[in-house]
Design a protein around this motif. Structure first.
Motif, short mmCIF file in Angstrom:
data_model
loop_
_atom_site.label_atom_id
_atom_site.label_comp_id
_atom_site.label_asym_id
_atom_site.label_seq_id
_atom_site.Cartn_x
_atom_site.Cartn_y
_atom_site.Cartn_z
N GLY A 192 5.46 -5.15 4.69
CA GLY A 192 5.86 -4.48 5.92
C GLY A 192 6.00 -5.45 7.08
O GLY A 192 5.73 -6.65 6.96
N ASP A 193 6.38 -4.91 8.21
CA ASP A 193 6.49 -5.72 9.43
C ASP A 193 5.11 -6.20 9.88
O ASP A 193 4.95 -7.31 10.38
CB ASP A 193 7.16 -4.93 10.56
CG ASP A 193 6.55 -3.54 10.71
OD1 ASP A 193 6.74 -2.71 9.81
OD2 ASP A 193 5.85 -3.30 11.71
N GLY A 194 4.09 -5.35 9.68
CA GLY A 194 2.73 -5.78 10.01
C GLY A 194 2.28 -6.86 9.05
O GLY A 194 1.80 -7.92 9.45
N GLY A 195 2.50 -6.61 7.77
CA GLY A 195 2.14 -7.57 6.73
C GLY A 195 2.82 -8.91 6.93
O GLY A 195 2.25 -9.97 6.61
N TRP B 154 6.43 -0.24 12.80
CA TRP B 154 5.05 0.16 13.11
C TRP B 154 4.09 -0.32 12.04
O TRP B 154 4.44 -0.31 10.85
CB TRP B 154 4.94 1.70 13.22
CG TRP B 154 5.56 2.19 14.49
CD1 TRP B 154 6.89 2.41 14.71
CD2 TRP B 154 4.89 2.46 15.73
NE1 TRP B 154 7.10 2.79 16.01
CE2 TRP B 154 5.88 2.84 16.66
CE3 TRP B 154 3.56 2.41 16.14
CZ2 TRP B 154 5.57 3.16 17.98
CZ3 TRP B 154 3.26 2.75 17.46
CH2 TRP B 154 4.26 3.12 18.36
N ALA B 155 2.92 -0.72 12.47
CA ALA B 155 1.82 -1.02 11.56
C ALA B 155 0.67 -0.11 12.00
O ALA B 155 0.04 -0.36 13.02
CB ALA B 155 1.42 -2.49 11.65
N ILE B 156 0.46 0.96 11.30
CA ILE B 156 -0.40 2.07 11.71
C ILE B 156 0.02 2.49 13.13
O ILE B 156 1.14 2.95 13.32
CB ILE B 156 -1.91 1.77 11.59
CG1 ILE B 156 -2.24 1.08 10.24
CG2 ILE B 156 -2.70 3.08 11.70
CD1 ILE B 156 -3.72 0.86 9.98
N HIS C 154 0.84 -1.21 0.00
CA HIS C 154 0.00 0.00 0.00
C HIS C 154 0.88 1.26 0.00
O HIS C 154 0.39 2.35 -0.13
CB HIS C 154 -0.90 0.00 1.24
CG HIS C 154 -0.11 -0.14 2.52
ND1 HIS C 154 0.51 -1.32 2.87
CD2 HIS C 154 0.20 0.75 3.48
CE1 HIS C 154 1.15 -1.15 4.01
NE2 HIS C 154 0.99 0.10 4.40
N ARG C 155 2.19 1.10 0.23
CA ARG C 155 3.13 2.23 0.31
C ARG C 155 4.06 2.17 -0.91
O ARG C 155 5.27 2.17 -0.79
CB ARG C 155 3.93 2.09 1.62
CG ARG C 155 4.58 3.36 2.13
CD ARG C 155 5.30 3.10 3.45
NE ARG C 155 4.42 2.83 4.56
CZ ARG C 155 3.62 3.72 5.15
NH1 ARG C 155 3.65 4.97 4.77
NH2 ARG C 155 2.83 3.37 6.15
N ASN D 114 9.58 -1.14 9.34
CA ASN D 114 9.65 0.22 9.90
C ASN D 114 9.12 0.26 11.33
O ASN D 114 8.88 1.31 11.89
CB ASN D 114 8.90 1.22 8.99
CG ASN D 114 7.42 0.93 8.90
OD1 ASN D 114 6.88 0.11 9.62
ND2 ASN D 114 6.74 1.62 7.98
N GLY E 31 -3.92 -2.66 -1.64
CA GLY E 31 -4.41 -2.15 -0.36
C GLY E 31 -4.58 -3.26 0.66
O GLY E 31 -4.83 -2.99 1.83
N HIS F 73 1.47 7.28 9.47
CA HIS F 73 1.15 6.16 8.58
C HIS F 73 0.63 6.64 7.23
O HIS F 73 0.99 6.11 6.19
CB HIS F 73 0.11 5.27 9.27
CG HIS F 73 -0.41 4.15 8.42
ND1 HIS F 73 0.37 3.09 8.05
CD2 HIS F 73 -1.62 3.95 7.85
CE1 HIS F 73 -0.34 2.27 7.29
NE2 HIS F 73 -1.55 2.77 7.16
N VAL G 131 -2.96 -5.73 2.94
CA VAL G 131 -1.63 -5.88 3.51
C VAL G 131 -1.10 -7.32 3.35
O VAL G 131 -1.80 -8.28 3.67
CB VAL G 131 -1.68 -5.45 5.00
CG1 VAL G 131 -0.46 -5.93 5.75
CG2 VAL G 131 -1.81 -3.94 5.09
#
Ligand SMILES: Cc1ncc(C[n+]2csc(CCOP(=O)(O)OP(=O)(O)O)c2C)c(N)n1
Ligand SMILES: [Mg+2]
Length: 349
Positions: free
Chosen positions: A167-170, A199-201, A88-89, A197, A137, A266, A139
């Motif tokens: 991401g780390d959340g993903g 953080w996830a939101i 999404h980024r 990074n 979109g 975010h 994740v």
């Protein structure tokens, strides 16, 4: 003096920190090209927020600011025929793979000339002509299709490589573990890049993950795995080189954890209110563009004049993209409202 103290503190606390040096085989020309791409991404991203506030850009957008070294460091090893899967980024990934900033900007403006005819916005940009399989979109959702792309390459006996970002959340999505397992078992030409990074939101990685060094997950699947200083383009370039060469040689996947820290919110209007900003602020000292510029100046790789020129050129390209999207593109017509919602039933072989 205060600055140096802060830097020393970062070096202790940010365990992925690595001092910069020019890796073997990296030419000055390639360094300048990577630097220019990072600056173009930064200028593109910096332009979006005011446009969003002015109601010119629609929908959510997530800036790639301070992550530029990650995408650029690895994508600089790719050929046109190679593929990337994004997040999404994803603006930085698209630009690094050679996407067209005019069409990107037109898409953000919701115009018919945009990558998705103005229907998708920031999170859905894809461009098969440059091997950009798509942002998403959802994740973590690009990873399984990216392994599918690598499987296609194996079946067709081509030597292209697929790189996929998450991401780390993903990283906690189950499908990513399944995909890594399959890619390792079948030695598929894919590189997993976790943009950690932290953080996830509004969720700190420490609250949701027992092991914060995410590269260790790759080891569990028998995949060579590395942790890279995500603020350091040279470190990213050097590790990525090994990963891409390995994939291209048919030796299988690599997992790269590009460790960084999210410095902005975010998305456009997230002001990071839930974080300790004294921690965040000091990391701007090692943000990847300034860090590379300072290093190149100190080592006589670039001059102040060249730096200025690169910045001016990036600003010009972005201004031209805004002008194009704002004045030369058109709104999709209402008549086309239902277009592209359903296929016409044609089966693509
Ligand atoms: C499957 C799914 N779950 C939840 C969301 C909502 N969401 C959007 S971004 C995001 C955080 C993603 O964090 P991370 O993967 O670390 O990427 P970052 O935003 O930090 O780059 C979440 C939970 C989503 N878009 N998709
Ligand atoms: Mg994250």
């Amino acid at each position: 003096m205060k600055k140096n103290k802060e830097l020393e503190a970062i070096k202790k606390e940010f365990t992925a920190y690595k001092e910069m040096y020019v890796p073997d085989g990296l030419t000055t020309e390639e360094q300048l090209k990577m630097y220019s791409t990072m600056v173009l991404i930064r200028k593109f991203e910096e332009s979006v927020k005011p446009l969003w506030m002015a109601n010119k850009v629609h929908g959510y957008y997530h800036p790639y600011i301070t992550l530029e070294a990650i995408g650029v460091g690895i994508i600089s090893h790719l050929r046109l025929a190679d593929y990337i899967g994004s997040t999404h980024r994803g603006h930085g990934h698209v630009i690094a793979k050679g996407g067209d900033v005019n069409r990107m900007m037109a898409e953000l403006f919701g115009k018919d000339e945009g990558y998705n005819r103005g229907r998708g916005g920031s999170m859905h940009i894809a461009d098969m002509s440059v091997g950009m399989l798509g942002a998403t979109g959802i994740v973590g959702a690009a990873v399984a299709p990216a392994v599918g792309s690598a499987l296609r390459s194996w079946i067709k006996r081509t030597d292209d490589v697929t790189v996929v970002f998450f991401g780390d959340g993903g990283a906690n999505a189950g499908s990513i573990s399944e995909s890594m397992n399959m890619a390792a078992a079948w030695k598929l030409p894919v590189v997993f890049v976790c943009e950690n990074n932290q953080w996830a939101i509004a969720t700190d990685i420490a609250r949701v993950t027992g092991e914060h060094d995410l590269y260790k997950r790759g080891i569990g699947f028998g995949i060579p795995s590395y942790q890279v200083d995500g603020f350091n383009i040279y470190d990213m370039w050097e590790t990525s080189k090994k990963a891409i060469e390995r994939a291209r040689a048919g030796e299988g996947p690599t997992f790269i954890e590009a460790k960084t820290l999210r410095l902005l919110g975010h998305h456009a209007t997230d002001d990071n209110w839930y974080r300790d900003m004294t921690v965040v602020e000091k990391y701007w000292q090692i943000e990847p563009i300034k860090r590379m510029a300072d290093f190149m100046l100190e080592n006589d790789i670039i001059t102040e004049e060249q730096l200025r020129k690169i910045e001016e050129e990036a600003i010009k390209k972005v201004e031209a993209a805004i002008e194009y999207a704002d004045t030369q593109c058109s709104e999709p017509s209402l008549d086309s409202f239902y277009d592209f919602v359903y296929t016409d039933g044609e089966i693509i072989e």
